[in-house]
Design an enzyme around this catalytic site. Structure first.
Site, PDB file in Angstrom:
ATOM      1  N   LYS B  79      -3.752  59.193  28.091  1.00  0.00           N
ATOM      2  CA  LYS B  79      -3.041  57.930  28.330  1.00  0.00           C
ATOM      3  C   LYS B  79      -1.540  58.203  28.326  1.00  0.00           C
ATOM      4  O   LYS B  79      -1.047  58.953  27.478  1.00  0.00           O
ATOM      5  CB  LYS B  79      -3.418  56.920  27.249  1.00  0.00           C
ATOM      6  CG  LYS B  79      -2.890  55.518  27.472  1.00  0.00           C
ATOM      7  CD  LYS B  79      -3.407  54.557  26.397  1.00  0.00           C
ATOM      8  CE  LYS B  79      -2.919  53.134  26.610  1.00  0.00           C
ATOM      9  NZ  LYS B  79      -3.435  52.202  25.576  1.00  0.00           N
ATOM     10  N   SER B 154      -5.458  47.903  27.281  1.00  0.00           N
ATOM     11  CA  SER B 154      -4.444  48.587  28.052  1.00  0.00           C
ATOM     12  C   SER B 154      -4.837  49.998  28.516  1.00  0.00           C
ATOM     13  O   SER B 154      -4.233  50.521  29.449  1.00  0.00           O
ATOM     14  CB  SER B 154      -3.173  48.676  27.218  1.00  0.00           C
ATOM     15  OG  SER B 154      -3.376  49.512  26.098  1.00  0.00           O
ATOM     16  N   SER B 178      -7.504  47.864  22.866  1.00  0.00           N
ATOM     17  CA  SER B 178      -7.127  48.587  24.084  1.00  0.00           C
ATOM     18  C   SER B 178      -7.955  49.830  24.410  1.00  0.00           C
ATOM     19  O   SER B 178      -7.804  50.404  25.482  1.00  0.00           O
ATOM     20  CB  SER B 178      -5.646  48.979  24.029  1.00  0.00           C
ATOM     21  OG  SER B 178      -4.851  47.866  24.372  1.00  0.00           O
TER      22      SER B 178
END
Lengths: 474, 487, 98
Positions: B79, B154, B178
């Site tokens: 990420k 996210s 997330s």
């Protein structure tokens, strides 16, 4: 109308740690810009602070030296404000649970002892250094994140003299305690000064004016004096003193408005989620207390009671920690405290101030002074010869005993040598002999001087006196 | 070589150990898949093919020299808010334009030490603020099950890359759901570890008291392997807990029995407005667990309904300070001004997207003079009540079963105009972050629109072992996780 | 929390947060944030007297590091990230004392 000033000090002191408060970057003054920086002290994304154990210890020891209570539970908070010298745009500080609570400082002001109360000491981090250049400013983050503690006094002082005495005592204690060198030139000790004035008898304090970030004691004294006069003048003129932050213009000796209450910061303090609270046990506090060094007041008392020094000597010797430490070291090599004290207060401080060097750098080491004193005490040399030896070692170095031998400075106590000089003096100065015999005791001193002169100062004065008396009284 | 990228981490790990394939082969297949599909998925922000292949070669050489680790030679997508030395770390924001990380996050150091291949950087909502990866300044990501649908967020890129076989596994971060929510939306497994289990050093902070890095993978076992690799005490993170080394993967046996386990069912978790298809899938999963021998008990989390209010106060407050450092002075975007104040205002106006601005303003407000007690302090106290609820529930059960989200993945653009509506979807995930517990999401079926549904298994603090055991047993006896989107 | 009903001064708060907003943004956020604050008011229903606030998810204390020097960053890497630099330092517009 009579007015009374009230003064409180918030003093920031940089602790003597090897690394910064929250990261392992070296804490060093004067390094090339931005060389002691890392993701933590530059506020890089993802970096996290970790508490420096030594800084916590030094802050708590500072508290113990000032009679504070060590908070069994203290925590960390973020103080939010945007400024280029604060990499994260928040400062990690302690808002409602500082490490040290309460405390006091006993100080002599104009001959009277006063006690100034300390509200708290909290630990925080230092800001970066800004330099102003043409068309902008430059930021060096080497200093950013170094350990900084804030000592907050109660608003308990009433004059510039009070504040100065407080600052001097604080500096002395921090130096003695090994907490900080308090070198103001290096920004290691800076104060925010709060001054208010009220008519005598009025209960509530007047509007508080803060003068920020002062490092020179002389400027603090000037600024307080100016500010008290200014505020009284405002009140006398029927005006109201504005609560504001003022700066100090050293060239003009005046303060000036920097920020009014209306544009005061909203710091939005909240608990720092990245740092865990600190719990300090009573046992830990006692361990730290046992490690505390002797403070100047304690040393001073000991020099009088145990070493038999006059109050005056004890005061001079302890006013500077480096001098006092030097004295202590010398006392490990001799028992003659008064002689060491005389040499320090006389020759040493005079010669040092002439050269502008520190006592720790003197070529006369504690051991060498002890050797000089031993030569005097053994009557090998006279006191005046001792002073000469001191000066030679101070300027050129060398071993005192070797110098005495090489320069033939040893004094003569041998009766046969003294007898010749004594007889000569008596024979050549019949007038003085007459006066002495007529009862004028002081006349013998002239004869004594003649002997010393003849011996080129090497005659042992005690032995000469004894011999002259023997001959004249016979 | 046949599509190694479609295999699971543990299958590949076994093949590598048996000498049946090389890391280079796996990486080549993954890169080919990215080449073919990522134009449609949009999972990757940056990809350094040459570096990935070099790392794979190094892993193969290390293995030949006798090294072994289940992650050795396994490609991992990261990420884009986790710092990797020498790489950009954009957080899907324009404000980090030009920033090159000068250091490795601790999780990255651990992956390197294990010999994993750092594959590339995957998309997310800007600074992890969002639930659909639509708040992303540098590209949009689609759900591999239906390209018109959001992948969740996210960690949308982390989940989409794994679901599309563009990565074997990935790292995400979870502040309020997330990891779990995009894993559920994309039909993957995702684990939000207990707060303090995985070092946050090098994770760009959104809300420091809630953030955790965790794995997204194709199976529970794969997540356990990745978690074993990245967790453990880190002196660089004061909130990282010093515990004995874990062996989560090794503890997963082949016996799927759950007998002796008590699983809690919180009545408050089947909320009003929940999609009946989601509810049915989850209730079926609960019955399945009962069938595996677990005892199902009712538990209550009465204050969970306040989680959204509490979360959006605490998370935004912390974020308002955490994001203050993005100011145009030391790194990243700068829009100049006549003085620092103007520079800050312009840089931050140009660098942050609307959702980030909204949250910074909210967070600044709840901390500001006169409002702190009413908002922030109150939220911290209600947070205590939420924690206490979980503590009480875990006195009655070993793990809690619940949905992850009220609905399956929705169409892009459906919720972007109404922030509050999007926030409310976090109602089932945020309580776990507020309490500091662990939870995972495992596929448990599909809604009628063809989008996957996730089962949330919630564990007490530092009891990942329990949730991994339940998830693994469920997965072994159902086939949901083996279903893949069609291409 | 009764203050919330009066609404937030978005312009003022944005300035505190050093965000320059356009008039459109200010208006948009005003509506959205007021709605969120209204939602948050449900916390008023809870009696939290005597409840300790939670600042950390886990109760841990006394996490320290020894005062030992570690590696700092390479100066060139630090300056390479700077949007503007001079003399090995970060260059900013003239700082006025606050």
């Amino acid at each position: 109308m009579e007015y009374e000033a009230t003064i409180g000090l918030e003093t920031h002191i940089m602790q003597k740690t090897g690394t910064k408060m929250f990261c392992s970057c070296r804490h060093e003054y004067g390094a090339a810009p931005n060389t002691h920086v890392c993701p933590v002290c530059l506020g890089y994304p993802g970096a996290l602070p970790v508490l420096n154990e030594k800084a916590i210890e030094l802050c708590c020891k500072a508290g113990l030296l000032l009679g504070c209570a060590i908070n069994p539970y203290s925590k960390w908070d973020r103080k939010n404000y945007f400024y280029p010298d604060m990499a994260k745009n928040y400062q990690i500080s302690q808002y409602d649970q500082p490490l040290c609570l309460g405390g006091q400082l006993e100080v002599e002001v104009d001959g009277a002892m006063k006690t100034f109360a300390i509200e708290r000491i909290h630990q925080e981090e230092n800001a970066a250094k800004n330099t102003h250049v043409a068309g902008g400013s430059l930021v060096d983050y080497n200093r950013a994140g170094t350990a900084l503690m804030e000592i907050v006094s109660e608003p308990c002082m009433h004059s510039a003299a009070d504040a100065l005495a407080y600052m001097n005592a604080l500096k002395q204690i921090m130096q003695y305690g090994g907490i900080s060198d308090c070198d103001q030139e290096k920004g290691q000790m800076r104060s925010d000064v709060n001054v208010s004035v009220r008519p005598v008898g009025q209960k509530e304090l007047g509007a508080k004016v803060e003068i920020k970030n002062m490092n020179s004691f002389a400027f603090i004294e000037q600024a307080i004096g100016y500010e008290i006069d200014r505020q009284i003048a405002v009140l006398e003129g029927g005006g109201r003193v504005a609560q504001e932050t003022r700066g100090f213009d050293a060239d003009r000796g005046e303060t000036f408005t920097q920020r009014t209450k209306e544009d005061a910061h909203d710091y939005r303090y909240f608990p720092e989620p990245d740092l865990m609270p600190v719990k300090i046990s009573a046992e830990q506090v006692e361990r730290w207390r046992a490690e505390l060094p002797e403070l100047p007041a304690q040393r001073r008392a000991r020099y009088v009671s145990e070493l038999g020094l006059p109050e005056y000597d004890a005061g001079v010797l302890t006013s500077d920690k480096a001098v006092s430490d030097w004295f202590e070291e010398a006392m490990r090599h001799t028992d003659n405290a008064k002689a060491v004290s005389n040499f320090i207060m006389g020759e040493m401080l005079r010669l040092l101030s002439g050269q502008g060097t520190a006592i720790s750098e003197s070529q006369v080491t504690p051991e060498k002074l002890a050797a000089i004193i031993a030569l005097i005490d053994a009557k090998t040399i006279s006191t005046s010869a001792g002073k000469q030896v001191f000066e030679i070692v101070f300027n050129e170095g060398g071993d005192p005993k070797t110098i005495v031998e090489a320069k033939g400075m040893a004094q003569v106590s041998d009766d046969s040598a003294l007898e010749g000089w004594a007889d000569e003096a008596i024979a050549n100065n019949p007038k003085s002999v007459e006066e002495y015999k007529a009862g004028k005791q002081g006349a013998i001193n002239f004869l004594m001087g003649q002997v010393m002169k003849a011996s080129k100062g090497k005659a042992n004065p005690g032995a000469v006196m004894q011999m002259l008396k023997q001959k004249l009284d016979a | 070589m046949a599509d190694l990228n479609t295999l699971t981490l543990s299958e590949l790990s076994d093949k590598l150990a048996a000498g049946e394939c090389r890391s280079v082969d796996i990486v080549n297949d993954v890169l080919a898949c990215i080449e073919e599909r990522d134009g449609r998925i949009g999972a990757y922000l940056t990809l350094d093919r040459a570096s990935a292949l070099e790392q794979a070669q190094a892993a193969d050489a290390a293995r030949a020299a006798g090294a072994c680790h289940p992650m050795l030679g396994i490609p991992v997508a990261i990420k884009d808010l986790i710092n990797v030395k020498g790489q950009p770390c954009t957080c899907s924001s324009k404000i980090l334009e030009g920033y090159v990380a000068p250091y490795d996050a601790t999780v990255v150091s651990r992956l390197r030490a294990a010999g994993a291949v750092l594959l590339g950087r995957v998309n997310m909502d800007e600074f992890a603020m969002g639930s659909s990866t639509e708040n992303a300044a540098l590209g949009k990501t689609s759900n591999p099950w239906n390209l018109d649908h959001v992948p969740g967020g996210s960690s949308g890129g982390s989940a989409a890359s794994v679901a599309a076989d563009e990565a074997v596994c990935s790292l995400g971060s979870d502040t309020g759901g997330s990891i779990r929510q995009p894993a559920a939306f994309c039909g993957c497994v995702g684990v939000k570890p207990t707060y303090g289990r995985v070092s946050r050093y090098g994770l760009t902070a959104f809300a420091s008291s809630l953030d955790q890095i965790g794995p997204i993978s194709k199976t529970v076992r794969d997540s356990a392997i990745l978690l074993d690799t990245i967790c453990g005490h880190d002196p660089m993170d004061s909130s990282s807990i010093d515990l004995p080394a874990t062996a989560f993967a090794a503890q997963l046996g082949s016996d799927p029995s759950l007998s002796g386990m008590k699983l809690g069912l919180p009545k408050e978790y089947f909320v009003e407005g929940m999609d009946p298809e989601v509810e049915k899938a989850v209730r079926d999963a609960v019955e399945h667990c009962r069938g595996l021998g677990a005892e199902i008990v009712d538990v209550s989390l009465p204050n969970a309904k306040y989680a959204i209010a509490v979360y959006y106060i605490i998370a935004t407050a912390e974020a308002s300070a955490n994001l203050a450092r993005f100011d145009g002075i030391r790194y990243g975007l700068r829009i100049d001004g006549k003085d620092p104040i103007e520079l800050y205002g312009r840089t931050r106006a140009a660098g942050f997207g609307p959702e980030v601005k909204r949250r910074i303003i909210l967070g600044t407000y709840v901390l500001s003079s006169g409002y702190y007690d009413a908002y922030y302090l109150k939220a911290q106290k209600v947070r205590t009540l939420i924690r206490d609820d979980f503590a009480e529930a875990f006195r009655q059960c070993d793990a809690i079963l619940a949905p992850v989200t009220p609905t399956a993945a929705y169409r892009k653009g459906e919720k972007t105009s109404d922030p509050l509506k999007m926030y409310l979807d976090d109602i089932l995930t945020t309580p776990i972050n507020l309490a500091g517990n662990c939870a995972l999401s495992v596929p448990c079926g599909f809604a009628s629109n063809g989008m996957p549904v996730g089962l949330q298994i919630i564990g007490d603090a530092f009891n990942e072992e329990a949730i991994l055991r339940v998830g693994h047993a469920y997965e072994q006896t159902t086939g949901w996780h083996r279903q893949r989107p069609e291409w | 929390m009764s203050n919330a009903t009066q609404g937030m001064d978005v312009g003022y708060v944005a300035h505190l947060a050093r965000l320059e907003l356009t008039a459109e943004e200010t208006a948009l956020f005003q509506g959205q944030l007021d709605q969120i604050l209204h939602y948050v008011e449900q916390l008023n229903a809870l009696d939290v007297a005597g409840v300790e606030p939670t600042a950390h998810a886990i109760p841990v204390y006394n996490v320290f590091r020894p005062d030992e020097v570690g590696r700092s960053l390479d100066h060139d890497d630090v300056i390479a990230n700077a949007p503007s630099a001079a003399n090995g330092q970060f260059r900013v517009p003239k700082i006025i004392d606050q």
